[in-house]
Design an enzyme around this catalytic site. Structure first.
Site, PDB file in Angstrom:
ATOM      1  CB  ALA A 182      37.027  42.594  37.554  1.00  0.00           C
ATOM      2  N   GLY A 199      42.097  35.175  36.914  1.00  0.00           N
ATOM      3  CA  GLY A 199      40.784  34.871  36.357  1.00  0.00           C
ATOM      4  C   GLY A 199      39.719  35.836  36.835  1.00  0.00           C
ATOM      5  CG  ASP A 200      38.447  35.858  40.885  1.00  0.00           C
ATOM      6  OD1 ASP A 200      37.235  35.640  40.985  1.00  0.00           O
ATOM      7  OD2 ASP A 200      39.312  35.076  41.304  1.00  0.00           O
ATOM      8  CB  SER A 201      42.038  40.494  37.695  1.00  0.00           C
ATOM      9  OG  SER A 201      42.362  40.450  39.079  1.00  0.00           O
TER      10      SER A 201
END
Length: 415
Positions: A178, A173-175
């Site tokens: 980003a 999710g973070d990637s």
């Protein structure tokens, strides 16, 4: 201090200020740094980014940090001190792109909010990554990648139908957030440049800078953007996509199977011509010639039968024999790789997917190579993740701070 090489990447000359910790914001700026942008990362003097101590460590510092912060300059700064805020504002006003992943409202308390900076520099581009975005009833709630993956729909469809949802084994999710941040930053940079370009540091009649903008990335929305036909399937047909294990729902056959030697193989025989070749390679001429199975819409109702036939065949094969037969039949298939498999694989090696580097003490270490691969201006690793505050004096000197002033800031815990 690390010797800073002159960048020659496609983003050479672009200045990026990173205000954030952990994954989403730092991964966003990492990708820009890999392609030549000068990235100054602001860290708290009290330990810096927590990811420095995450997962496997070497001499007290995370191996992940070596990758996540490569090519960045580390500046320690206490942003709760007005003097620290002033330094950060100087850097922000001179930056082409600001990347931050604090909760909405935090930067505004430090006079570093988007509207505050844009009032001075109209070309300000700020990428804001947060759990739920800068607006809406949930904007002030803490939102980590795991929450974004859940709310965005990914976890609901991950796993097996008779078990609770699963997570992917990385911070996907973070990637994804980003990467959306990088895309937004490049679009905003393009718009700024065609509307006037970089701000020259002054205001007044006849001095026109390009139009900056805010790139508002919510983690759950970045995940939601990957969810294919989820919305129209539900809105038009009332279909809620459910968990299907290793299979690709509604596309048959595309699943994970186990060979006789206990290895797992993914076989994607869902193209009509591919399905026929797969069945013939397995010796199932009856299924290859069945008119009902000639198209995907006919195969879907018989998914279980087809999967059972493929699994029965895989049980008679080793992973090597299965892949050899399927390759000869031109059927897309692949072993599920561990990192051990990757690092000895001819395709990975031929594509140069590992870079050889050394830590400060001379210990050799391999790092993942940079993607995507640009033919004329490829990305490059100039140095691994820096020591905490390694570039503090260098950055402050570029702002005009003398040695005595820097010493005062150190004494007072501002840097």
């Amino acid at each position: 201090m690390t010797a800073i090489s002159t960048s020659s990447g496609p983003l050479a000359g672009i200045k990026v200020l990173e205000l954030g910790t952990l994954i989403a914001g730092p991964f966003c700026s990492r990708m820009l740094a890999e392609f030549g942008a000068e990235v100054i990362k602001i860290e708290s003097p009290d330990g810096g980014d927590p990811i420095r101590q995450w997962r496997v460590l070497k001499d007290g510092t995370s191996l992940w940090w070596s990758v996540q912060a490569r090519n960045k300059k580390s500046l320690t700064l206490n942003l709760k001190d007005p003097r620290g805020q002033k330094i950060a504002q100087q850097l922000a006003l001179d930056a082409d792109i600001i990347i931050e992943n604090y909760r909405p409202g935090v930067l505004e308390k430090w006079s570093l909010g988007y509207a505050q900076l844009k009032a001075i520099n109209p070309a300000t581009i700020m990428v804001r990554l947060s759990g739920f975005g800068q607006t809406g009833p949930m904007k002030d709630q803490p939102g980590f990648g795991a929450i974004g993956e859940s709310m965005g729909g990914l976890r609901y469809v991950s796993g097996f139908p008779d078990r609770p949802p699963l997570r992917v084994g990385i911070s996907i999710g973070d990637s994804l957030a980003a990467m959306h941040g990088v895309m937004g930053a490049m679009m905003a940079l393009r718009h700024r440049d065609v509307t006037g370009g970089r701000w020259n540091g002054h205001s007044g009649a006849g001095l026109v800078a390009g139009q900056g903008q805010m790139v508002d990335v919510a983690l759950y929305e970045a995940v939601f953007n990957m969810m294919e036909s989820l919305v129209p399937e539900y809105d038009h047909a009332g279909v809620v996509r459910e968990r299907t294990g290793g299979a690709l729902p509604g596309i048959v056959p595309s699943n994970t199977y186990t060979t006789g030697d206990g290895e797992n193989v993914v076989i994607a025989g869902n193209g009509d011509a591919i399905f026929k070749r797969l069945m013939l390679a397995m010796g199932r001429d009856d299924l290859a010639s069945d008119p009902q199975l000639a198209r995907n819409d006919g195969r879907v109702p018989r998914t279980a039968e087809i999967d059972e036939a493929i699994q029965a065949w895989c049980t008679t094969q080793t992973i090597d024999s299965a892949l050899s037969i399927l390759q000869k039949a031109d059927v897309p298939a692949g072993k599920i790789y561990s990192v051990r498999d990757m690092m000895s694989d001819p395709q990975f090696l031929a594509r140069g997917m590992f870079e050889q580097h050394s830590f400060a003490d001379g210990t050799p270490v391999k790092m993942p190579a940079i993607t995507p691969k640009l033919s004329a201006t490829p990305g490059k690793t100039n140095w691994l993740g820096p020591k905490l505050g390694e570039h503090t004096e260098e950055v402050l000197r570029t702002l005009g701070y003398e040695e005595a002033a820097i010493a005062d800031l150190r004494r007072d815990g501002v840097v």
